[in-house]
Design a protein around this motif. Sequence first.
Motif, PDB file in Angstrom:
ATOM      1  N   LYS A 172       0.832  -1.206   0.000  1.00  0.00           N
ATOM      2  CA  LYS A 172       0.000   0.000   0.000  1.00  0.00           C
ATOM      3  C   LYS A 172       0.862   1.249   0.000  1.00  0.00           C
ATOM      4  CE  LYS A 172      -3.866   2.131   2.468  1.00  0.00           C
ATOM      5  NZ  LYS A 172      -4.829   2.006   3.571  1.00  0.00           N
ATOM      6  N   ALA A 173       1.922   1.238   0.823  1.00  0.00           N
ATOM      7  CA  ALA A 173       2.821   2.391   0.899  1.00  0.00           C
ATOM      8  C   ALA A 173       3.491   2.638  -0.454  1.00  0.00           C
ATOM      9  CB  ALA A 173       3.864   2.168   1.978  1.00  0.00           C
ATOM     10  N   GLU A 174       3.890   1.539  -1.116  1.00  0.00           N
ATOM     11  CA  GLU A 174       4.537   1.662  -2.428  1.00  0.00           C
ATOM     12  C   GLU A 174       3.570   2.241  -3.461  1.00  0.00           C
ATOM     13  OE1 GLU A 174       5.853  -2.266  -3.270  1.00  0.00           O
ATOM     14  OE2 GLU A 174       7.610  -2.158  -1.943  1.00  0.00           O
ATOM     15  N   ILE A 175       2.328   1.755  -3.419  1.00  0.00           N
ATOM     16  CA  ILE A 175       1.329   2.243  -4.379  1.00  0.00           C
ATOM     17  C   ILE A 175       1.015   3.714  -4.120  1.00  0.00           C
ATOM     18  CG2 ILE A 175      -1.073   2.013  -5.131  1.00  0.00           C
ATOM     19  CD1 ILE A 175      -0.812  -0.996  -4.613  1.00  0.00           C
ATOM     20  N   LEU A 176       0.840   4.054  -2.835  1.00  0.00           N
ATOM     21  CA  LEU A 176       0.528   5.442  -2.482  1.00  0.00           C
ATOM     22  C   LEU A 176       1.616   6.393  -2.968  1.00  0.00           C
ATOM     23  CD1 LEU A 176      -0.888   5.000   1.128  1.00  0.00           C
ATOM     24  CD2 LEU A 176      -2.142   5.898  -0.821  1.00  0.00           C
ATOM     25  N   GLU A 177       2.869   5.966  -2.816  1.00  0.00           N
ATOM     26  CA  GLU A 177       3.981   6.823  -3.226  1.00  0.00           C
ATOM     27  C   GLU A 177       4.093   6.929  -4.746  1.00  0.00           C
ATOM     28  OE1 GLU A 177       7.463   5.328  -1.320  1.00  0.00           O
ATOM     29  OE2 GLU A 177       6.785   5.886   0.697  1.00  0.00           O
ATOM     30  N   SER A 178       3.599   5.915  -5.449  1.00  0.00           N
ATOM     31  CA  SER A 178       3.711   5.921  -6.913  1.00  0.00           C
ATOM     32  C   SER A 178       2.582   6.697  -7.591  1.00  0.00           C
ATOM     33  CB  SER A 178       3.734   4.487  -7.447  1.00  0.00           C
ATOM     34  OG  SER A 178       2.463   3.866  -7.289  1.00  0.00           O
ATOM     35  N   LEU A 179       1.475   6.894  -6.858  1.00  0.00           N
ATOM     36  CA  LEU A 179       0.324   7.572  -7.465  1.00  0.00           C
ATOM     37  C   LEU A 179       0.495   9.085  -7.477  1.00  0.00           C
ATOM     38  CD1 LEU A 179      -2.640   5.573  -5.877  1.00  0.00           C
ATOM     39  CD2 LEU A 179      -1.835   5.440  -8.237  1.00  0.00           C
ATOM     40  N   GLU A 180       0.054   9.679  -8.562  1.00  0.00           N
ATOM     41  CA  GLU A 180       0.080  11.138  -8.680  1.00  0.00           C
ATOM     42  C   GLU A 180      -1.248  11.615  -9.254  1.00  0.00           C
ATOM     43  OE1 GLU A 180       3.363  12.559 -10.905  1.00  0.00           O
ATOM     44  OE2 GLU A 180       4.888  11.602  -9.640  1.00  0.00           O
ATOM     45  N   PRO A 181      -1.691  12.811  -8.856  1.00  0.00           N
ATOM     46  CA  PRO A 181      -2.919  13.362  -9.426  1.00  0.00           C
ATOM     47  C   PRO A 181      -2.844  13.391 -10.948  1.00  0.00           C
ATOM     48  CG  PRO A 181      -2.245  14.657  -7.536  1.00  0.00           C
ATOM     49  CD  PRO A 181      -1.122  13.690  -7.802  1.00  0.00           C
ATOM     50  N   GLY A 182      -3.935  12.952 -11.569  1.00  0.00           N
ATOM     51  CA  GLY A 182      -3.964  12.919 -13.028  1.00  0.00           C
ATOM     52  C   GLY A 182      -3.762  11.527 -13.595  1.00  0.00           C
ATOM     53  N   HIS A 183      -3.163  10.620 -12.791  1.00  0.00           N
ATOM     54  CA  HIS A 183      -2.979   9.240 -13.253  1.00  0.00           C
ATOM     55  C   HIS A 183      -4.339   8.563 -13.438  1.00  0.00           C
ATOM     56  CE1 HIS A 183       1.435   8.477 -11.802  1.00  0.00           C
ATOM     57  NE2 HIS A 183       1.340   9.380 -12.742  1.00  0.00           N
ATOM     58  N   VAL A 184      -4.466   7.814 -14.526  1.00  0.00           N
ATOM     59  CA  VAL A 184      -5.667   7.005 -14.756  1.00  0.00           C
ATOM     60  C   VAL A 184      -5.288   5.549 -14.517  1.00  0.00           C
ATOM     61  CG1 VAL A 184      -7.379   6.225 -16.436  1.00  0.00           C
ATOM     62  CG2 VAL A 184      -6.662   8.625 -16.399  1.00  0.00           C
ATOM     63  N   VAL A 185      -6.002   4.888 -13.607  1.00  0.00           N
ATOM     64  CA  VAL A 185      -5.700   3.505 -13.239  1.00  0.00           C
ATOM     65  C   VAL A 185      -6.969   2.664 -13.281  1.00  0.00           C
ATOM     66  CG1 VAL A 185      -3.709   4.085 -11.798  1.00  0.00           C
ATOM     67  CG2 VAL A 185      -5.994   4.060 -10.782  1.00  0.00           C
ATOM     68  N   GLU A 186      -6.769   1.347 -13.377  1.00  0.00           N
ATOM     69  CA  GLU A 186      -7.911   0.436 -13.359  1.00  0.00           C
ATOM     70  C   GLU A 186      -8.172  -0.036 -11.932  1.00  0.00           C
ATOM     71  OE1 GLU A 186      -7.272  -2.735 -16.090  1.00  0.00           O
ATOM     72  OE2 GLU A 186      -7.760  -1.501 -17.841  1.00  0.00           O
ATOM     73  N   GLY A 187      -9.423  -0.304 -11.633  1.00  0.00           N
ATOM     74  CA  GLY A 187      -9.767  -0.755 -10.285  1.00  0.00           C
ATOM     75  C   GLY A 187     -11.058  -1.553 -10.285  1.00  0.00           C
ATOM     76  N   THR A 188     -11.362  -2.104  -9.098  1.00  0.00           N
ATOM     77  CA  THR A 188     -12.581  -2.892  -8.920  1.00  0.00           C
ATOM     78  C   THR A 188     -13.393  -2.288  -7.782  1.00  0.00           C
ATOM     79  OG1 THR A 188     -11.405  -4.896  -9.603  1.00  0.00           O
ATOM     80  CG2 THR A 188     -13.503  -5.191  -8.454  1.00  0.00           C
ATOM     81  N   VAL A 189     -14.669  -2.070  -8.027  1.00  0.00           N
ATOM     82  CA  VAL A 189     -15.550  -1.508  -7.005  1.00  0.00           C
ATOM     83  C   VAL A 189     -15.700  -2.526  -5.877  1.00  0.00           C
ATOM     84  CG1 VAL A 189     -17.845  -0.603  -6.491  1.00  0.00           C
ATOM     85  CG2 VAL A 189     -16.791  -0.137  -8.716  1.00  0.00           C
ATOM     86  N   GLN A 190     -15.274  -2.133  -4.666  1.00  0.00           N
ATOM     87  CA  GLN A 190     -15.315  -3.033  -3.525  1.00  0.00           C
ATOM     88  C   GLN A 190     -16.553  -2.830  -2.659  1.00  0.00           C
ATOM     89  OE1 GLN A 190     -12.987  -5.501  -2.724  1.00  0.00           O
ATOM     90  NE2 GLN A 190     -12.247  -5.058  -4.775  1.00  0.00           N
ATOM     91  N   ARG A 191     -16.924  -1.563  -2.493  1.00  0.00           N
ATOM     92  CA  ARG A 191     -18.012  -1.279  -1.536  1.00  0.00           C
ATOM     93  C   ARG A 191     -18.758  -0.018  -1.964  1.00  0.00           C
ATOM     94  NH1 ARG A 191     -17.576   1.082   3.758  1.00  0.00           N
ATOM     95  NH2 ARG A 191     -15.321   1.197   3.418  1.00  0.00           N
ATOM     96  N   ILE A 192     -20.091  -0.094  -1.860  1.00  0.00           N
ATOM     97  CA  ILE A 192     -20.966   1.038  -2.190  1.00  0.00           C
ATOM     98  C   ILE A 192     -21.476   1.656  -0.895  1.00  0.00           C
ATOM     99  CG2 ILE A 192     -23.122   1.738  -3.288  1.00  0.00           C
ATOM    100  CD1 ILE A 192     -21.092   0.931  -5.346  1.00  0.00           C
ATOM    101  N   THR A 193     -21.403   2.975  -0.778  1.00  0.00           N
ATOM    102  CA  THR A 193     -21.952   3.677   0.380  1.00  0.00           C
ATOM    103  C   THR A 193     -22.871   4.792  -0.105  1.00  0.00           C
ATOM    104  OG1 THR A 193     -20.214   5.371   0.495  1.00  0.00           O
ATOM    105  CG2 THR A 193     -19.771   3.269   1.609  1.00  0.00           C
ATOM    106  N   ASP A 194     -23.510   5.484   0.832  1.00  0.00           N
ATOM    107  CA  ASP A 194     -24.399   6.587   0.458  1.00  0.00           C
ATOM    108  C   ASP A 194     -23.629   7.743  -0.166  1.00  0.00           C
ATOM    109  OD1 ASP A 194     -26.573   5.216   1.415  1.00  0.00           O
ATOM    110  OD2 ASP A 194     -26.563   6.188   3.382  1.00  0.00           O
TER     111      ASP A 194
END
Length: 374
Positions: A172-194
């Motif tokens: 998680k720390a590695e991913i957080l450090e690698s992410l920058e605003p503007g990056h487009v990444v793929e993901g999976t919806v884990q949880r829906i909230t209000d």
Amino acid sequence: MAESNNELQVGSTVTGTVVKVDEKQVLVDIGQKSEGIIPISELSNLHVENPNDVVKDGEELTLKVKKVEDEEIILSKKMVDAEKAWEELQEKYDNNETFVTEVKEVVKGGLVVDVGLRGFIPASLVETYFVEDFSDYKNKSLEVKIVDLDKEQNRIILSHRAVIEEEQSKKKAEILESLEPGHVVEGTVQRITDFGAFVDIGGVDGLVHISELAHTHVDKVSDVLSEGDKIKVEVLSVDLDNDRISLSYKNTLPGPWSGIEERIKEGDKVKGIVKRLVNFGAFVEIEDGVEGLVHISQIANRHIGTPEEVLEVGQEITAKVLSVDEGEQRISLSIKEIELDKEKGEIEQYEREEESSSFQLGDMIGDKLDEYKQ
């Protein structure tokens, strides 16, 4: 260093060679008149069904003298293993070390593992998720850490879950450090909230706030996304201190203005709803997320002081498109042009009717003249 075999005392350490493996014991040559006996219960700190699973003929062993009585010498392998194991386990515990062990038994409440001693992994410390049936874990190798070690109480508690959580935290720390605003990444919806949807983007969850789901207003998150959906999202911000990631789904979707010049052209008549009135005109929504401006000079074919004199919010109107600019996201509209076109049409219709009426009158007069001439 092993003591001389001629000085046998309870607690002494001796070396010997396995000469026979029986069903319930092992005979060892330790250089005495009689062979030493290792009962099956003294072979290992774990339960043993068959001594052949632990030792083999001809194998050299280091053993502890447990009992000397007449011609019988009782030896223990597990006591030697235990002393060595406690030293190694203490070192691993002090260094917060991760190591691999094998599951030997599945018992009520968890797993028994071989760490040179009988170690225990409580059910709650096996995985990061609930496991209903642990039967598949027998003879399985697991990477573990010691979470509690007490020699006096003979307690060794281990955790596989701690290893997984540590790996996840590192990832998680590695991913957080690698992410920058503007990056487009793929993901999976884990949880829906209000208030939005949590999306897994490779081991860490980011939040797509409800306002970032679509280019138009969204009442319910479930109207747009469902758990398990695989989507592309844009990184809006990363808060390393609080491990928070803000994401946008709508920024990866075509905007409402995309291709607008193909759908709406200059001269078109469009219907829309008045959304806002300002001192210089009215903003009218003609498609979801697309508003055009009716300048105050284009509201009516007469002079008005404020848009409120003619229009109100929520009113449906028809307007003529004066110009469309997708790049600037601007559309100019005119209600006045619709009224002028209508008036022009009415005048042209009147003129056509007048012309037709004149022709009919002329024909009637001509007919009468022809009759008179006859």
